[in-house]
Design a protein around this motif. Sequence first.
Motif, mmCIF file in Angstrom:
data_model
loop_
_atom_site.group_PDB
_atom_site.id
_atom_site.type_symbol
_atom_site.label_atom_id
_atom_site.label_comp_id
_atom_site.label_asym_id
_atom_site.label_seq_id
_atom_site.Cartn_x
_atom_site.Cartn_y
_atom_site.Cartn_z
ATOM 1 N N TYR A 366 54.839 66.328 83.852
ATOM 2 C CA TYR A 366 55.165 66.160 82.434
ATOM 3 C C TYR A 366 56.672 66.048 82.218
ATOM 4 O O TYR A 366 57.487 66.443 83.078
ATOM 5 C CB TYR A 366 54.606 67.320 81.604
ATOM 6 N N TYR A 367 57.011 65.491 81.060
ATOM 7 C CA TYR A 367 58.406 65.411 80.607
ATOM 8 C C TYR A 367 58.429 65.853 79.148
ATOM 9 O O TYR A 367 57.617 65.403 78.330
ATOM 10 C CB TYR A 367 58.943 63.985 80.728
ATOM 11 N N GLU A 368 59.390 66.720 78.814
ATOM 12 C CA GLU A 368 59.487 67.211 77.432
ATOM 13 C C GLU A 368 60.947 67.416 77.050
ATOM 14 O O GLU A 368 61.701 68.062 77.780
ATOM 15 C CB GLU A 368 58.724 68.533 77.266
ATOM 16 N N ASP A 369 61.326 66.828 75.916
ATOM 17 C CA ASP A 369 62.604 67.172 75.301
ATOM 18 C C ASP A 369 62.364 67.333 73.802
ATOM 19 O O ASP A 369 61.214 67.344 73.347
ATOM 20 C CB ASP A 369 63.691 66.136 75.617
ATOM 21 N N GLU A 370 63.421 67.430 73.017
ATOM 22 C CA GLU A 370 63.244 67.715 71.597
ATOM 23 C C GLU A 370 62.585 66.570 70.848
ATOM 24 O O GLU A 370 61.993 66.773 69.787
ATOM 25 C CB GLU A 370 64.601 68.044 70.964
ATOM 26 N N GLN A 371 62.647 65.346 71.387
ATOM 27 C CA GLN A 371 62.130 64.197 70.652
ATOM 28 C C GLN A 371 60.929 63.532 71.330
ATOM 29 O O GLN A 371 60.026 63.049 70.663
ATOM 30 C CB GLN A 371 63.242 63.150 70.472
ATOM 31 N N PHE A 372 60.896 63.554 72.654
ATOM 32 C CA PHE A 372 59.876 62.793 73.376
ATOM 33 C C PHE A 372 59.158 63.688 74.387
ATOM 34 O O PHE A 372 59.781 64.553 75.018
ATOM 35 C CB PHE A 372 60.529 61.619 74.106
ATOM 36 N N SER A 373 57.860 63.479 74.515
ATOM 37 C CA SER A 373 57.095 64.190 75.536
ATOM 38 C C SER A 373 56.057 63.247 76.126
ATOM 39 O O SER A 373 55.524 62.376 75.420
ATOM 40 C CB SER A 373 56.410 65.439 74.962
#
Length: 459
Positions: A366-373
């Motif tokens: 997975y990838y997660e930041d404040e805007q995109f996941s």
Amino acid sequence: SEGWTLKTDVAVKAYEYETRELRRSNGTAANLEGVIPAGIAAVPLTDYSRLARLSGQGLDLPGGNTNSWLIPDLGRAASLFGLYDQSVFPLGMEPALGNNAAVEEDDTTFFVQADFDTNLFGMPFRGNFGVRHVKTEQSSTGYVFTSGAPLKTTVENDYTDTLPSMNLVVEPWRDVLVRFGASKVMSRPNLGQLSPGAAVSVSGSNRTVTAGNPLLDPFRATSYDLSFEWYFAPQSLLSVAFFYKDIDSFVQTIRETRPFTGNALGLPDSVATAACPGGVDTPGCNPTIDWQFSLPQSTPGGPVQGIEVSYQQPFSFLPAPFDNFGFTGNFTYVESEIDYLGATGAVTATDDLTGLSRRSWNATLYYEDEQFSARISGAYRSRYLTTIPGRNGNASESTASTFNVDFSSSWAVNDSLKLSFEALNLTDDVSDQYLEPDDRISFYHHYGRQYFVGFRYTF
């Protein structure tokens, strides 16, 4: 006190289940599906049918295969013939008494539990132990046959279970936990299996008798679990768990292919005749030829044991932008030895638990930041037993191994708008069931890939 908490609870629950089926009826149990009114028989099929075609996309169709056939156009037929007008086509429960049933269940539960949090030889030690007492009362109503005549009958059944349990957690080192659990557990059978009646039906060359059993025992088992867990970083875990479950009782559907005449359910031959098209005996439908009987029965069960390994970790130790990635996954291996009964009540096979794969694993990147996941997940399970003994004289039925890959993502455009995209079954896997011995195909379902685009707006 500071280290001890005592809890107790009483719960009363009531469940009701009712099923009702009406079929074309002349007031008797005769099957009218094959009785076509003269006015309808004279109407050309083309007036209420259409052609369906098998595209074969994703399948290797053999040469000479039939790829199109005629199917009913239900809307046009209903308009032409008044299919839903009961003055034209009267309905009644007489041809389908076995599918008219009701079950009521009342459950009373009492438990007492002690939670503790203390130290053991200088190590944090916590957990709980307790006991649950459960009383189950069931009342099942359906139609059985006495002296050849249908009789509405109610069967009462009740049982009690005393279920102790214990869960212990010790922390020998910081961020390392050792857990042990032991308990007796129970799960009641599906209410739909408790009807005292039997549904007798004929569809084409399929002649089936599906019965209920109001005296089924619940699923009962004794369960043990031992796990070692290491929380080696924030939001990170590496664990190994061992489990053992001794199933004391298990509900199995026993299937038998045999003549209707002299059946163990006490159904008279007239019931089979009534289920045949037109309510008359023919060489292809009568009580003396083979019918497929299915009856749920409580069986002795057997042991289930296995191991599970789990790992999860965000990759926050990597340089940007890779520090927003992470991984979670697990692998499970299970062995089981369940005793399965034949029509005589004797053990005829010992095999895996139905619906349970020996090997399975799941993995997600997975990838997660404040805007995109975004996350992509893979799930594998090895072949598993579906039905034993199999239908129509087969030794067993199984489902082949599967591997599915799914993807999901979301993007927060602003505080109010979020867009999403999902893709399911990217491997284009199929559902493949087969008969044993000889691995003969039972069915092969190709569902294809699925894609979903969506948005969410909040205000």
